[in-house]
Scaffold this active site. Structure first.
Site, PDB file in Angstrom:
ATOM      1  N   LYS A  40       1.247 -19.475  33.642  1.00  0.00           N
ATOM      2  CA  LYS A  40       0.609 -19.700  34.991  1.00  0.00           C
ATOM      3  C   LYS A  40       0.523 -17.935  35.736  1.00  0.00           C
ATOM      4  O   LYS A  40      -1.090 -17.427  36.269  1.00  0.00           O
ATOM      5  CB  LYS A  40       1.876 -19.834  36.437  1.00  0.00           C
ATOM      6  CG  LYS A  40       1.343 -20.071  37.500  1.00  0.00           C
ATOM      7  CD  LYS A  40       2.264 -20.966  38.539  1.00  0.00           C
ATOM      8  CE  LYS A  40       3.698 -19.542  38.925  1.00  0.00           C
ATOM      9  NZ  LYS A  40       3.525 -18.808  39.688  1.00  0.00           N
ATOM     10  N   ASN A  41       1.220 -16.628  35.654  1.00  0.00           N
ATOM     11  CA  ASN A  41       1.293 -15.693  35.991  1.00  0.00           C
ATOM     12  C   ASN A  41      -0.341 -14.849  35.556  1.00  0.00           C
ATOM     13  O   ASN A  41       0.280 -13.960  35.486  1.00  0.00           O
ATOM     14  CB  ASN A  41       2.765 -15.019  36.463  1.00  0.00           C
ATOM     15  CG  ASN A  41       3.930 -15.549  37.388  1.00  0.00           C
ATOM     16  OD1 ASN A  41       3.236 -16.518  38.159  1.00  0.00           O
ATOM     17  ND2 ASN A  41       4.653 -15.058  37.021  1.00  0.00           N
TER      18      ASN A  41
ATOM     19  N   CYS B  15       7.761 -15.464  52.140  1.00  0.00           N
ATOM     20  CA  CYS B  15       8.140 -17.323  51.072  1.00  0.00           C
ATOM     21  C   CYS B  15      10.070 -17.205  51.208  1.00  0.00           C
ATOM     22  O   CYS B  15      10.851 -16.213  51.301  1.00  0.00           O
ATOM     23  CB  CYS B  15       7.620 -17.361  50.371  1.00  0.00           C
ATOM     24  SG  CYS B  15       8.167 -16.166  48.779  1.00  0.00           S
TER      25      CYS B  15
ATOM     26  N   ASP C  21      12.344 -14.593  37.105  1.00  0.00           N
ATOM     27  CA  ASP C  21      12.021 -15.730  36.902  1.00  0.00           C
ATOM     28  C   ASP C  21      12.919 -16.811  36.170  1.00  0.00           C
ATOM     29  O   ASP C  21      12.633 -18.230  36.106  1.00  0.00           O
ATOM     30  CB  ASP C  21      10.563 -15.907  37.191  1.00  0.00           C
ATOM     31  CG  ASP C  21      10.103 -15.162  37.818  1.00  0.00           C
ATOM     32  OD1 ASP C  21       8.266 -15.087  37.098  1.00  0.00           O
ATOM     33  OD2 ASP C  21      10.206 -14.682  38.913  1.00  0.00           O
TER      34      ASP C  21
ATOM     35  N   ILE D  98      15.980  -8.059  42.113  1.00  0.00           N
ATOM     36  CA  ILE D  98      14.214  -7.996  42.636  1.00  0.00           C
ATOM     37  C   ILE D  98      13.769  -8.405  43.745  1.00  0.00           C
ATOM     38  O   ILE D  98      13.597  -7.904  44.486  1.00  0.00           O
ATOM     39  CB  ILE D  98      13.210  -8.990  41.708  1.00  0.00           C
ATOM     40  CG1 ILE D  98      13.509  -8.224  39.870  1.00  0.00           C
ATOM     41  CG2 ILE D  98      12.028  -8.493  41.693  1.00  0.00           C
ATOM     42  CD1 ILE D  98      13.213  -7.115  39.563  1.00  0.00           C
TER      43      ILE D  98
ATOM     44  N   ARG E 189       4.059 -26.889  40.792  1.00  0.00           N
ATOM     45  CA  ARG E 189       3.327 -25.093  41.279  1.00  0.00           C
ATOM     46  C   ARG E 189       2.928 -24.519  39.973  1.00  0.00           C
ATOM     47  O   ARG E 189       2.351 -23.782  39.474  1.00  0.00           O
ATOM     48  CB  ARG E 189       3.624 -24.112  42.357  1.00  0.00           C
ATOM     49  CG  ARG E 189       3.651 -24.527  43.495  1.00  0.00           C
ATOM     50  CD  ARG E 189       4.084 -23.831  44.241  1.00  0.00           C
ATOM     51  NE  ARG E 189       3.814 -22.489  43.942  1.00  0.00           N
ATOM     52  CZ  ARG E 189       3.546 -21.769  45.131  1.00  0.00           C
ATOM     53  NH1 ARG E 189       4.161 -21.462  45.678  1.00  0.00           N
ATOM     54  NH2 ARG E 189       2.822 -20.616  45.286  1.00  0.00           N
TER      55      ARG E 189
HETATM   56  C1  EPZ Z   1       5.260 -11.684  40.390  1.00  0.00           C
HETATM   57  O1  EPZ Z   1       4.682 -11.308  41.280  1.00  0.00           O
HETATM   58  C2  EPZ Z   1       4.872 -13.011  40.226  1.00  0.00           C
HETATM   59  N1  EPZ Z   1       3.802 -13.896  40.996  1.00  0.00           N
HETATM   60  C3  EPZ Z   1       7.012 -13.664  40.044  1.00  0.00           C
HETATM   61  O2  EPZ Z   1       6.806 -14.873  40.124  1.00  0.00           O
HETATM   62  C4  EPZ Z   1       7.819 -12.822  39.759  1.00  0.00           C
HETATM   63  O3  EPZ Z   1       9.368 -13.150  40.726  1.00  0.00           O
HETATM   64  C5  EPZ Z   1       7.713 -11.016  40.720  1.00  0.00           C
HETATM   65  O4  EPZ Z   1       5.841 -10.807  39.880  1.00  0.00           O
HETATM   66  C6  EPZ Z   1       8.382 -10.487  39.727  1.00  0.00           C
HETATM   67  O5  EPZ Z   1       8.378 -10.535  37.846  1.00  0.00           O
HETATM   68  C7  EPZ Z   1       3.001 -13.702  39.673  1.00  0.00           C
HETATM   69  O6  EPZ Z   1       2.267 -13.092  38.849  1.00  0.00           O
HETATM   70  C8  EPZ Z   1       2.415 -14.820  40.658  1.00  0.00           C
HETATM   71  P1  EPZ Z   1       6.045  -7.663  42.542  1.00  0.00           P
HETATM   72  P2  EPZ Z   1       4.830 -10.246  43.009  1.00  0.00           P
HETATM   73  O7  EPZ Z   1       5.250  -7.238  43.368  1.00  0.00           O
HETATM   74  O8  EPZ Z   1       3.597  -9.457  42.164  1.00  0.00           O
HETATM   75  C9  EPZ Z   1       8.334  -5.701  46.298  1.00  0.00           C
HETATM   76  C10 EPZ Z   1       7.145 -17.329  40.174  1.00  0.00           C
HETATM   77  O9  EPZ Z   1       8.060 -17.315  39.830  1.00  0.00           O
HETATM   78  N2  EPZ Z   1       7.321  -5.534  46.995  1.00  0.00           N
HETATM   79  O10 EPZ Z   1       6.207  -7.009  41.219  1.00  0.00           O
HETATM   80  O11 EPZ Z   1       4.772 -10.332  44.249  1.00  0.00           O
HETATM   81  C11 EPZ Z   1       8.968  -7.068  45.829  1.00  0.00           C
HETATM   82  O12 EPZ Z   1       9.043  -7.655  47.562  1.00  0.00           O
HETATM   83  C12 EPZ Z   1       6.959 -15.997  40.641  1.00  0.00           C
HETATM   84  O13 EPZ Z   1       6.181 -17.545  39.103  1.00  0.00           O
HETATM   85  C13 EPZ Z   1       7.364  -4.657  48.350  1.00  0.00           C
HETATM   86  O14 EPZ Z   1       8.138  -4.091  48.808  1.00  0.00           O
HETATM   87  O15 EPZ Z   1       6.627  -9.509  42.859  1.00  0.00           O
HETATM   88  C14 EPZ Z   1      10.108  -7.254  45.349  1.00  0.00           C
HETATM   89  O16 EPZ Z   1      11.840  -7.157  46.173  1.00  0.00           O
HETATM   90  C15 EPZ Z   1       8.307 -15.534  42.233  1.00  0.00           C
HETATM   91  N3  EPZ Z   1       6.025  -3.994  48.232  1.00  0.00           N
HETATM   92  C16 EPZ Z   1       9.672  -6.417  44.219  1.00  0.00           C
HETATM   93  O17 EPZ Z   1       8.703  -5.514  45.195  1.00  0.00           O
HETATM   94  C17 EPZ Z   1       4.450  -4.238  47.433  1.00  0.00           C
HETATM   95  O18 EPZ Z   1       3.640  -4.543  48.055  1.00  0.00           O
HETATM   96  C18 EPZ Z   1       8.956  -7.106  43.134  1.00  0.00           C
HETATM   97  O19 EPZ Z   1       7.932  -7.932  42.993  1.00  0.00           O
HETATM   98  C19 EPZ Z   1       4.556  -5.537  46.458  1.00  0.00           C
HETATM   99  C20 EPZ Z   1       5.908  -6.181  46.194  1.00  0.00           C
END
Ligand code: EPZ
Length: 425
Positions: free
Chosen positions: A22-23, A116, A310, A332, A404
């Site tokens: 998916k990702n 979310c 995840d 995370i 999803r």
């Molecule tokens: C990706 O989300 C994945 N989704 C998530 O999978 C996964 O949990 C996550 O990466 C971490 O591995 C997809 O790839 C579609 P991040 P993403 O930006 O990119 C903070 C699932 O279950 N952050 O790596 O949104 C954030 O709040 C989903 O399949 C900021 O502060 O995660 C988090 O604490 C859930 N500002 C950390 O960084 C930003 O601009 C990592 O988030 C971006 C992120």
């Protein structure tokens, strides 16, 4: 709405084939916006989230068709650049169209995703990165309104946290920028390598694959892609853990063991037998084979190649059945323990304090079936694992969360010997 019903206590035995990730599918589908023409993507899972992003692309003027797991996407007529709130609010990964729209049209208006269940999920790193490339971003009425006159200008971008979609968004922006862009502290998840392979195949020039420093030399134009989505490592990990929880024995097919370095070691530490081949993993937790009880093992979630957030909820379900006490540290996301209350309803002994959970395992018979509620995608798979291991009947409501990210889960679990079906709520 539908609920999932599980008559627990049966070991999972046999074979299961893993779907496309998916990702990886979400960013790669978004990347088709970068070049006019017909793109071909193989091994694309048919999920609620992939249908959502395809609906979003349709709203931008794109046409597509699916043949089994192959998608043909024609992005010639990219006529709009606005992603509406009612689409983005159902899936925050819709923000992945920002980079390609800015690269192709110099214009993008995308609803801010909002939070979310698992956290605030800001996109400040994405916006700061675009601004470094010369884009003007205005945040108003819950939208990011971004534009640039002509092409973006390469620059150096540093991520405070290695954001997965942040890295993907900026990669897709930089490949058509003027000059060179360097992304420092980039995320290194395998899905980013999949995107890099797709972009390189389209004519992009990217150095540093699988490292935390990516160097992109911008080109004038790209050509349509023909590429394959990698196997879903989180789906594979979910089934590995489910076999462990039910004391079963199975072969996970069509996966990539190299994408699960941390989970496989943690499962071996619990006493499970794990054998890896090129694209299969044999896993046994058959108590009768002297694998004994599940040992308690601590985990701390980290960016790749650390333990994946995840797979945190799923591992917690497993540890409720272990023979000791363990600590789970979620580094995370700020609110990724929504499954704890539901597992406690099934008899689990878990205490949380902020980002830390202490699990007092109650052995293989530690859980009993109950009506529980799914709150987010991975929490729902944690409840499925608990229901499969528990004695008696478990009913999981709001299973749209599950759909999803897990393709044909009822069918795959049934083939593994589980007694699981859907009913109307
Ligand atoms: C990706 O989300 C994945 N989704 C998530 O999978 C996964 O949990 C996550 O990466 C971490 O591995 C997809 O790839 C579609 P991040 P993403 O930006 O990119 C903070 C699932 O279950 N952050 O790596 O949104 C954030 O709040 C989903 O399949 C900021 O502060 O995660 C988090 O604490 C859930 N500002 C950390 O960084 C930003 O601009 C990592 O988030 C971006 C992120």
């Amino acid at each position: 709405m539908e609920k999932l019903v599980i008559q627990g206590g049966k070991p999972l035995v046999g074979e299961v084939r893993i779907s496309g990730a998916k990702n990886a599918a979400l960013p790669l589908i978004a990347a088709t916006l970068l070049a006019p023409g017909t793109h071909i993507l193989h091994n694309v899972p048919d999920l609620r989230d992939t249908r959502t992003i395809l609906k979003l692309l349709e709203s931008l003027g794109i046409t597509w068709r699916r043949q089994d797991t192959t998608l043909m996407i024609d992005s010639t007529h990219l006529t709009f650049s606005e992603a509406s709130y009612d689409l983005v609010k159902t899936m925050r990964a819709s923000v992945l169209v920002l980079g390609p729209l800015l690269a192709r049209l110099g214009r993008a208006k995308v609803s801010l995703p909002g939070g979310c269940a698992i956290g605030a999920r800001p996109i400040n790193f994405h916006i700061t990165g675009f601004e470094k490339l010369g884009v003007t971003c205005r945040l108003e009425n819950g939208y990011v309104d971004a534009e640039i006159e002509g092409r973006m200008q390469g620059s150096t971008i540093y991520f405070d946290i290695p954001s997965v979609t942040g890295t993907e968004n900026l990669l897709m922006a930089a490949v058509l920028a003027k000059g060179t862009t360097v992304i420092k502290n980039a995320a290194r998840e395998p899905e980013i390598g999949n995107l890099i392979d797709m972009l390189t195949g389209m004519g992009a020039e990217i150095q540093g694959r699988e490292t935390d420093r990516l160097e992109i030399c911008g080109v004038e134009r790209l050509s349509p892609a023909d590429c394959t989505i990698i196997p879903d490592r989180i789906e594979a990990g979910t089934y590995l853990i489910a076999v462990g929880a039910t004391g079963g024995e199975a072969t996970i097919k069509g996966c990539n063991p190299a994408h699960l370095p941390s989970l496989l070691e943690k499962l071996r530490a619990t006493g499970m037998e794990i054998k890896e081949n090129a694209d299969t993993i044999f896993v046994s937790a058959d108590r009768r084979k002297g694998n004994g009880k599940l040992r308690s093992v601590d985990i701390k979630t980290m960016p790749y190649p650390g333990y994946p957030t995840d797979l945190q909820a799923q591992f917690m379900a497993l540890m409720t059945l272990s023979s000791g006490v363990c600590v789970i540290n979620e580094t995370i996301f700020e609110n990724r323990f929504m499954h704890v209350g539901e597992l406690q309803r099934m008899g689990a002994d878990i205490r949380t304090n902020g980002h830390t959970a202490v699990i007092n395992g109650k052995g293989a018979d530690g859980l009993c079936g109950a009506p529980v509620m799914a709150t987010d995608l991975r929490a729902s798979s944690s409840l499925v694992i608990a229901g499969l291991a528990a004695s008696g009947r478990t009913e999981i409501s709001r299973i749209y969360h599950l759909e999803r990210g897990y393709e044909q889960m009822v069918d795959k679990l049934t083939r593994l010997g589980a007694e699981v079906w859907k009913e109307q709520e």
